[in-house]
Design a protein around this motif. Structure first.
Motif, short mmCIF file in Angstrom:
data_model
loop_
_atom_site.label_atom_id
_atom_site.label_comp_id
_atom_site.label_asym_id
_atom_site.label_seq_id
_atom_site.Cartn_x
_atom_site.Cartn_y
_atom_site.Cartn_z
N LEU A 26 3.75 6.15 -12.15
CA LEU A 26 2.30 6.07 -12.16
C LEU A 26 1.90 4.62 -12.39
N LEU A 27 1.19 4.03 -11.43
CA LEU A 27 0.77 2.64 -11.55
C LEU A 27 -0.49 2.41 -10.74
N ASN A 28 -1.15 1.27 -10.99
CA ASN A 28 -2.38 1.02 -10.25
C ASN A 28 -2.06 0.58 -8.82
N LEU A 29 -3.03 0.73 -7.95
CA LEU A 29 -2.83 0.51 -6.53
C LEU A 29 -2.39 -0.92 -6.21
N ALA A 59 -1.46 -1.50 4.29
CA ALA A 59 -0.75 -0.72 3.26
C ALA A 59 -1.73 -0.10 2.27
N ARG A 60 -2.76 -0.84 1.87
CA ARG A 60 -3.76 -0.31 0.95
C ARG A 60 -4.50 0.86 1.60
N THR A 61 -4.91 0.66 2.84
CA THR A 61 -5.64 1.71 3.56
C THR A 61 -4.78 2.96 3.69
N TYR A 62 -3.52 2.77 4.08
CA TYR A 62 -2.61 3.91 4.23
C TYR A 62 -2.46 4.65 2.89
N ALA A 63 -2.26 3.91 1.82
CA ALA A 63 -2.06 4.53 0.51
C ALA A 63 -3.28 5.36 0.11
N LEU A 64 -4.47 4.79 0.25
CA LEU A 64 -5.68 5.51 -0.14
C LEU A 64 -5.93 6.72 0.75
N LYS A 65 -5.71 6.56 2.05
CA LYS A 65 -5.93 7.67 3.00
C LYS A 65 -4.98 8.83 2.71
N ASN A 66 -3.79 8.54 2.21
CA ASN A 66 -2.77 9.56 2.03
C ASN A 66 -2.60 10.03 0.59
N LEU A 67 -3.53 9.65 -0.30
CA LEU A 67 -3.48 10.17 -1.66
C LEU A 67 -3.57 11.69 -1.62
N GLY A 68 -2.80 12.33 -2.45
CA GLY A 68 -2.83 13.78 -2.51
C GLY A 68 -1.96 14.46 -1.48
N GLY A 69 -1.22 13.68 -0.71
CA GLY A 69 -0.39 14.25 0.34
C GLY A 69 0.79 15.07 -0.14
#
Length: 125
Positions: A26-29, A59-69
């Motif tokens: 668990l870490l910040n984006l 990479a930031r966009t991908y990470a945020l878009k795929n949260l909860g995956g």
């Protein structure tokens, strides 16, 4: 935190899932991105800050878009090419870190929503 021979930012949480126990970092984006960008676009091979900035935004966009995956398993993103390659502090690079810092909060949008910023680190280079 150390895991095998790697160091990581943030904290680790041990959770149970339908497939057994899962160790979650668990870490910040922004810290996460510092461990992703140099593994997806090597600063030694592509040492141009603008290319690394583009990678940071993707990479930031991908990470945020795929949260909860992967909520059924108790985490968001895999640390492998299945999501984005994240290898912790030991893989960080000053130029990639600068790219992350200089694009802090920047994402790619289409019609007001995050795009699914798919990319590949191994083709076309």
């Amino acid at each position: 935190m150390h895991c095998a021979d790697r160091r990581y930012r943030g904290i680790f949480i041990l959770r149970s899932s339908r497939k057994g126990m899962v160790l979650v970092n668990l870490l910040n984006l922004e810290d996460y991105l510092k461990g992703v960008v140099p593994n997806e676009l090597s600063p030694s091979g592509f040492n141009e800050i603008e290319a690394l900035k583009a990678q940071a935004v993707a990479a930031r966009t991908y990470a945020l878009k795929n949260l909860g995956g992967n909520t059924d398993l108790g985490f968001d993103l895999w640390s492998t090419a299945r999501s984005q390659v994240y290898r912790g502090i030991g893989s960080e690079h000053p130029l990639a870190g600068r790219a992350v810092d200089e694009t802090r909060g920047e994402v790619a949008l289409y019609r007001g929503g995050l795009i699914n910023a798919l990319y590949t680190s191994t083709c076309g280079g």
